[in-house]
Write a protein that holds these residues in place. Structure first.
Motif, PDB file in Angstrom:
ATOM      1  N   PHE A 193       0.805  -1.216   0.000  1.00 35.70           N
ATOM      2  CA  PHE A 193       0.000   0.000   0.000  1.00 35.70           C
ATOM      3  C   PHE A 193       0.842   1.272   0.000  1.00 35.70           C
ATOM      4  CE2 PHE A 193      -4.600  -1.064   1.456  1.00 35.70           C
ATOM      5  CZ  PHE A 193      -4.813  -1.651   0.218  1.00 35.70           C
ATOM      6  N   ALA A 214      -3.130   3.058   5.090  1.00 32.24           N
ATOM      7  CA  ALA A 214      -4.558   3.285   4.831  1.00 32.24           C
ATOM      8  C   ALA A 214      -5.375   3.467   6.099  1.00 32.24           C
ATOM      9  CB  ALA A 214      -5.109   2.094   4.043  1.00 32.24           C
ATOM     10  N   ASN A 237      -8.374   6.131   6.679  1.00 30.82           N
ATOM     11  CA  ASN A 237      -9.271   6.343   5.550  1.00 30.82           C
ATOM     12  C   ASN A 237     -10.515   5.473   5.652  1.00 30.82           C
ATOM     13  OD1 ASN A 237      -7.491   8.099   3.628  1.00 30.82           O
ATOM     14  ND2 ASN A 237      -6.161   6.448   4.344  1.00 30.82           N
ATOM     15  N   VAL A 297      -0.279  -1.914   5.408  1.00 31.65           N
ATOM     16  CA  VAL A 297      -1.671  -1.472   5.478  1.00 31.65           C
ATOM     17  C   VAL A 297      -1.823  -0.231   6.351  1.00 31.65           C
ATOM     18  CG1 VAL A 297      -2.710  -3.705   4.983  1.00 31.65           C
ATOM     19  CG2 VAL A 297      -2.159  -3.105   7.338  1.00 31.65           C
ATOM     20  N   PHE A 356     -13.513  -1.212   2.418  1.00 32.49           N
ATOM     21  CA  PHE A 356     -12.891  -2.333   1.711  1.00 32.49           C
ATOM     22  C   PHE A 356     -12.792  -3.550   2.631  1.00 32.49           C
ATOM     23  CE2 PHE A 356      -8.758  -4.463   0.692  1.00 32.49           C
ATOM     24  CZ  PHE A 356      -9.136  -5.040  -0.508  1.00 32.49           C
ATOM     25  N   PHE A 386     -10.932   2.597   3.137  1.00 27.53           N
ATOM     26  CA  PHE A 386     -10.252   1.329   3.396  1.00 27.53           C
ATOM     27  C   PHE A 386     -11.049   0.472   4.370  1.00 27.53           C
ATOM     28  CE2 PHE A 386      -6.966  -1.189   5.719  1.00 27.53           C
ATOM     29  CZ  PHE A 386      -6.713  -2.079   4.692  1.00 27.53           C
ATOM     30  N   PHE A 415      -6.806   7.300  -1.810  1.00 32.67           N
ATOM     31  CA  PHE A 415      -7.731   6.982  -0.729  1.00 32.67           C
ATOM     32  C   PHE A 415      -8.768   8.088  -0.507  1.00 32.67           C
ATOM     33  CE2 PHE A 415      -3.912   4.528   0.222  1.00 32.67           C
ATOM     34  CZ  PHE A 415      -4.441   3.284   0.515  1.00 32.67           C
ATOM     35  N   LEU A 423      -6.453   0.657  -6.476  1.00 27.34           N
ATOM     36  CA  LEU A 423      -6.298  -0.747  -6.097  1.00 27.34           C
ATOM     37  C   LEU A 423      -6.341  -1.649  -7.332  1.00 27.34           C
ATOM     38  CD1 LEU A 423      -5.908  -2.716  -3.792  1.00 27.34           C
ATOM     39  CD2 LEU A 423      -8.395  -2.822  -3.529  1.00 27.34           C
ATOM     40  N   PHE A 470     -10.055   5.072  -4.934  1.00 30.76           N
ATOM     41  CA  PHE A 470      -9.523   3.866  -4.300  1.00 30.76           C
ATOM     42  C   PHE A 470      -9.675   2.658  -5.223  1.00 30.76           C
ATOM     43  CE2 PHE A 470     -10.069   0.091  -1.569  1.00 30.76           C
ATOM     44  CZ  PHE A 470      -8.829   0.085  -0.928  1.00 30.76           C
TER      45      PHE A 470
END
Length: 266
Positions: free
Chosen positions: A53, A134, A137, A131, A143, A140, A61, A71, A67
Motif C-alpha cells: 500500500f 490506509a 481512511n 496497510v 474495503f 479502506f 484513498f 487498487l 480507491f
C-alpha cells in the motif's frame, strides 16, 4: 538470513485452512521479508497477489472511486506475473484501473474478484503489506467490510482463499482512529481475523544458523553457539537488533583500532 521455512509452513497451514489474518509487528521486524518469501513459497499451489500500500498515494484513498482505480491498478500490475489469470476478470481489472468516472464503486471491484476466484485454476491468496498507509481512511474500512462480507459468504460465493495483511497496528483497532468511541464498539470490519501466533523473533538456533552461513564466507573462528547466545541475550531475538549488531561487528568494529580483523572483532 535466517531459515524461514518453519515459519512459512506454519503460515501456509493457516492459508490452507482459509484463514484471514494480520501480521502485526513493530517496524524492522521482518514483515516485508516474510511476505516476499511467502509469495514465493506459495506460488506453485496458489495464485498469489502481493501488494504494497505504500505504492498507493494519499489521493488514491480520497474517494471510493479513486480507491477502486488505485487498487485495481496495483492488482493489475501484480497479476501480470501470475500464469493462468482468467482473461475476463483481467480485462475488467484493467478497465477499473483506467476508469475515472465518479460513480465507480467497490461492488464492481468485488464482482471482478468473485469472477476471478470462481474461474481461477488455483485458489487465490491476497497479501497486502504496509496497510498502515490506509489506517485513517474510511474507504479502506469499507474495503475491509467488503472482504469480511465475502468471507462470511464464502460457502456460496467464490472469494479469496486467504487474505493476509501486514502492518504495525492491529487492523481490528483501526476504527478508533476515525470514529467516535461509541461507533466502533464490537463492530470491527476485521473481526473475522484469526490470531497470528507464529513467532517472528529470532531464537538462539535461528541466530546460530545465520552465523554458520556467515562463517562459511569469512572463517572468523568465532564460537558460534556462545555468540548466538550473547546476541539473543542482548536483543531478546528482535530481528532488527540482531541484524544491526552483526552488521556493526562486521563493518564497524572489524578493522578498527584494537580489532584489526573479523576474527578479533567477533
Amino acid at each position: 538470513m535466517i531459515a524461514l521455512e518453519s515459519r512459512l509452513k506454519a503460515i501456509r497451514a493457516m492459508i490452507e485452512n482459509g484463514e484471514y489474518f494480520t501480521i502485526t509487528r513493530a517496524r524492522q521486524y521482518g514483515k516485508t521479508t516474510l511476505l516476499h518469501a511467502l509469495a514465493e513459497f506459495l506460488k506453485d499451489e496458489y495464485g498469489v497477489v502481493s501488494l504494497d500500500f505504500q505504492r498507493m498515494s494519499f489521493a488514491d484513498f480520497s474517494t471510493e472511486a479513486t480507491f477502486v482505480n488505485g487498487l485495481a491498478r496495483e492488482i493489475s500490475n501484480a497479476v501480470r506475473h501470475i500464469a493462468g489469470m482468467p482473461k475476463a476478470p483481467k480485462e475488467k481489472l484493467d478497465k477499473l484501473a483506467r476508469e475515472k468516472e465518479a460513480d465507480v464503486r467497490l461492488a464492481e471491484l468485488f464482482d471482478c474478484f468473485v469472477e476471478w476466484c470462481g474461474q481461477s485454476e488455483k485458489p487465490v491468496v491476497l497479501l497486502i503489506d504496509e496497510v498502515d498507509s490506509a489506517t485513517n481512511n474510511q474507504v479502506f474500512l469499507d474495503f475491509l467490510a467488503q472482504l469480511r462480507a465475502a468471507y462470511l459468504d464464502r460457502d456460496r460465493t467464490p472469494t479469496f482463499q486467504s487474505v493476509v495483511l501486514a502492518g504495525v497496528y492491529d487492523i481490528r483497532n483501526m476504527k478508533r482512529k476515525i470514529r467516535a468511541a461509541e461507533a466502533h464498539k464490537m463492530n470491527s470490519p476485521w473481526n473475522i481475523a484469526a490470531d497470528f501466533r507464529v513467532d517472528m523473533n529470532f531464537s538462539v538456533q535461528d541466530i546460530a544458523g545465520m552465523l554458520k552461513e556467515y562463517e562459511k564466507d569469512y572463517h572468523t573462528g568465532m564460537a558460534i553457539r556462545e555468540m548466538s547466545g550473547f546476541l539473543y541475550d542482548y536483543t531478546s531475538g528482535y530481528p532488527f537488533l540482531v541484524s544491526r549488531l552483526c552488521k556493526l561487528i562486521d563493518e564497524e568494529i572489524s578493522d578498527s583500532k584494537g580489532f584489526p580483523d573479523k576474527h578479533s572483532a567477533w
